[in-house]
Design an enzyme around this catalytic site. Sequence first.
Site, PDB file in Angstrom:
ATOM      1  N   ASN A   1       0.830  -1.198   0.000  1.00 60.12           N
ATOM      2  CA  ASN A   1       0.000   0.000   0.000  1.00 60.12           C
ATOM      3  C   ASN A   1       0.871   1.257   0.000  1.00 60.12           C
ATOM      4  OD1 ASN A   1      -2.414   1.573   0.213  1.00 60.12           O
ATOM      5  ND2 ASN A   1      -3.365  -0.120   1.336  1.00 60.12           N
TER       6      ASN A   1
ATOM      7  N   ARG B   1      -1.268 -14.372  19.891  1.00 56.27           N
ATOM      8  CA  ARG B   1      -1.942 -15.663  19.774  1.00 56.27           C
ATOM      9  C   ARG B   1      -1.493 -16.366  18.510  1.00 56.27           C
ATOM     10  NH1 ARG B   1      -6.800 -16.320  16.752  1.00 56.27           N
ATOM     11  NH2 ARG B   1      -7.584 -14.404  15.851  1.00 56.27           N
TER      12      ARG B   1
ATOM     13  N   HIS C   1      23.454   2.186  12.871  1.00 59.96           N
ATOM     14  CA  HIS C   1      24.725   2.895  12.935  1.00 59.96           C
ATOM     15  C   HIS C   1      25.468   2.511  14.210  1.00 59.96           C
ATOM     16  CE1 HIS C   1      23.778   5.687   9.612  1.00 59.96           C
ATOM     17  NE2 HIS C   1      22.540   5.449   9.993  1.00 59.96           N
TER      18      HIS C   1
ATOM     19  N   THR D   1      10.735  -5.924  16.583  1.00 55.44           N
ATOM     20  CA  THR D   1      12.172  -5.910  16.883  1.00 55.44           C
ATOM     21  C   THR D   1      12.768  -7.309  16.950  1.00 55.44           C
ATOM     22  OG1 THR D   1      11.753  -5.918  19.264  1.00 55.44           O
ATOM     23  CG2 THR D   1      11.966  -3.752  18.190  1.00 55.44           C
ATOM     24  N   LYS D   2      11.905  -8.337  16.975  1.00 58.18           N
ATOM     25  CA  LYS D   2      12.357  -9.732  17.073  1.00 58.18           C
ATOM     26  C   LYS D   2      11.586 -10.574  16.074  1.00 58.18           C
ATOM     27  CE  LYS D   2      13.732  -9.859  21.882  1.00 58.18           C
ATOM     28  NZ  LYS D   2      13.843  -8.785  22.604  1.00 58.18           N
TER      29      LYS D   2
END
Length: 186
Positions: free
Chosen positions: A88, A182, A118, A164-165
Site C-alpha cells: 500500500n 496468539r 549505525h 524488533t524480534k
Amino acid sequence: MMDLVFDRLRSGAPVDMRSKEYQAAIAELQRADRVLFHLNHTEPRTKEWLDLRQELFQGTLPDGVNFLTPVQIDFPMQMRFEGSCFINHHFTAMSIGSITIGNGVQIGPNVTIATDNHDLKDRMVLSCKPVVIKDNVWIGACVTIMPGVTIGENAVIGGGAVVTKDVPANTIAAGVPAKVIREIGQ
C-alpha cells in the site's frame, strides 16, 4: 566495486560511509532517488509509470508485485520478491542490508522496513541486518520492522506494531515492541 560493498552490507560487516567503497552505494541511492521522484509524480498504471517501476528495479520486478505510490525505496536492488505481493501507499524500505518479501504478502499503508543501523561510537559506520518476510504474511498499517527480523509464513502483524524480534509462522504479533498475542488456528 558496487557488488562488493553490497555483499559487505548484506553480511552485517561494518561499512564506513566515508570510505571509497561506499561511493557505489551513494551512486545507487542517487539513481533510485531520481527514478522515485518521477515514479511518485506520474499517473499510476500508465505505460510511463509501469516503465519507471521497472527502471527502479532495473528490470527485475516481477509482474505480480503491485504497489501504490508514493513509495520510498532507497536501495531497490537490495530487495528480492519471491512472487506476487501488494504494498500500500507510503511504504518506506531502508533496504541497504537486503529485504526479501515472500509470495502473497500484503503490506498496509505507512509501513517502514529498516535494515540499517549505525555504530554508537562512530555513526558514519553502518551495520546492517537483512529482513525476511515469508509467504502469506499480512502487515497492518503503520508497522515498523527493524533490522534482522524474520516474519514467518502466514503471520499477521497488527497495526502500529514495532517488530524488533522474529515472529513465528502462523501467529499474530502486535504492540510496541511487538509480541505474539496468539496463534492462528489451521
